[in-house]
Design a protein around this motif. Structure first.
Motif, short mmCIF file in Angstrom:
data_model
loop_
_atom_site.label_atom_id
_atom_site.label_comp_id
_atom_site.label_asym_id
_atom_site.label_seq_id
_atom_site.Cartn_x
_atom_site.Cartn_y
_atom_site.Cartn_z
N THR A 102 0.75 -1.17 -0.15
CA THR A 102 -0.14 -0.15 0.14
C THR A 102 0.73 1.14 0.01
O THR A 102 1.88 1.17 0.50
N ALA A 103 0.49 2.24 -0.65
CA ALA A 103 1.12 3.68 -0.37
C ALA A 103 1.10 4.05 0.86
O ALA A 103 0.16 3.91 1.76
N ALA A 104 2.08 4.67 1.46
CA ALA A 104 2.06 5.37 2.70
C ALA A 104 2.13 6.74 2.63
O ALA A 104 2.73 7.28 1.93
N TYR A 105 1.40 7.33 3.55
CA TYR A 105 1.42 8.92 3.51
C TYR A 105 1.66 9.49 5.14
O TYR A 105 1.39 8.89 5.95
N GLY A 201 -13.72 3.69 -4.74
CA GLY A 201 -13.06 2.54 -5.03
C GLY A 201 -11.49 2.72 -4.29
O GLY A 201 -10.83 1.80 -4.50
N THR A 202 -11.55 3.71 -3.29
CA THR A 202 -10.38 3.56 -2.49
C THR A 202 -10.89 3.91 -1.05
O THR A 202 -11.66 4.57 -0.73
N VAL A 203 -10.19 3.21 -0.31
CA VAL A 203 -10.39 3.19 1.24
C VAL A 203 -8.87 3.45 1.69
O VAL A 203 -7.88 3.28 1.13
N CYS A 204 -8.73 4.09 2.92
CA CYS A 204 -7.66 4.60 3.51
C CYS A 204 -7.86 4.22 5.18
O CYS A 204 -8.77 4.32 5.55
N VAL A 205 -6.80 4.15 5.75
CA VAL A 205 -6.82 4.15 7.28
C VAL A 205 -5.52 4.90 7.87
O VAL A 205 -4.42 4.83 7.16
N VAL A 220 -2.45 4.89 5.05
CA VAL A 220 -2.12 4.09 3.83
C VAL A 220 -3.43 3.88 3.05
O VAL A 220 -4.43 4.25 3.60
N SER A 221 -3.19 3.72 1.71
CA SER A 221 -4.67 3.59 0.85
C SER A 221 -4.46 2.37 0.36
O SER A 221 -3.38 1.94 -0.17
#
Length: 252
Positions: A102-105, A201-205, A220-221
């Motif tokens: 997952t991409a990390a932010y 279409g996208t979830v994040c936490v 992350v998404s």
């Protein structure tokens, strides 16, 4: 360009640096004559460079005629420190990306705005389509909602009074009371989720992090189809957020 232009320009830059070094040794300021002497420059040259550096914000001239470092130098110091801090946690973010695919932010709440400090993505972990800036989408992103959850009541009211809760998708919450109710009742606290509220279409936490007393969030998404992995993601994300906080809180 004439042959002497290159060396002359380099020499001017070197002289300017020498003056900056001389000024940095005087917290309360120093006059031009003293700085010229310490930098081993002709007084006329020193005057010219000092005026230029003051004009560009690298020096500030005091009422008594002395010179001190200006706001631009202080900004460079701050930026350098921030980059050094981020360099400590980039490997942690990269490990999170690789383990979860997952991409990390990483975001921080600065001057009343939610700003992205770092995004670590890759071919197997593409970033979300950031079609609306985080400054305008704090109510719809896990990263933004995580920060709102950690703010005190006054800071929350201030943020919400300055930002329109735009309807980004059919799932976006646009009522301030309802948004805060859901944030406070997050079933994955201290983390917060975004279930297609920012982009269909996208979830994040996201989970909270701190750099000293500066609040931020690590998130992350992933595609909505992978929402069933949320428990696994949380089990990795929350301890990683604690690790990032420790890395950002080390004294420089």
């Amino acid at each position: 360009m004439r042959a002497q232009d290159g060396p002359t320009l380099i020499t001017s830059v070197q002289r300017a640096f020498r003056l900056l070094e001389a000024v940095s040794g005087h917290v309360n300021g120093a006059p031009a004559k003293q700085l010229a002497r310490e930098a081993e420059l002709p007084l006329a040259t020193a005057y010219h460079l000092l005026r230029t550096l003051v004009h560009d914000g690298y020096l500030r001239k005091l009422d008594d005629g002395g010179f001190v470092l200006g706001d631009k130098v202080q900004a460079l110091r701050t930026t350098s420190r921030e980059q050094a801090l981020l360099s400590r946690v980039r490997p942690v973010l990269a490990a999170l990306r690789d383990e979860l695919a997952t991409a990390a932010y990483l975001t921080f709440y600065e001057e009343g705005e939610i700003r992205v400090a770092e995004i670590v993505d890759g071919p197997r972990a593409p970033r979300a389509d950031l079609w609306v800036g985080f400054e305008d989408a704090g109510h719809a992103t896990a990263l933004g909602k995580c920060i709102l959850r950690e703010l005190d009541d006054d800071a929350r009211r201030d943020y919400l009074s300055r930002h329109l809760l735009a309807d980004l998708t059919p799932r976006t919450v646009t009522s301030s009371p309802e948004l805060l109710r859901r944030i406070d009742a997050s079933p994955v606290a201290p983390a917060v989720t975004d279930l297609e509220e920012y982009a269909l279409g996208t979830v994040c936490v996201a989970a909270p992090v701190y750099s000293g007393d500066i609040l931020g969030s690590l998130g992350v998404s992933m595609p909505a189809a992978r929402a069933c992995r949320m428990a696994e993601v949380l089990a990795r994300l929350i301890p990683t957020a604690d690790r990032v906080t420790r890395g950002l809180s080390l004294t420089m």
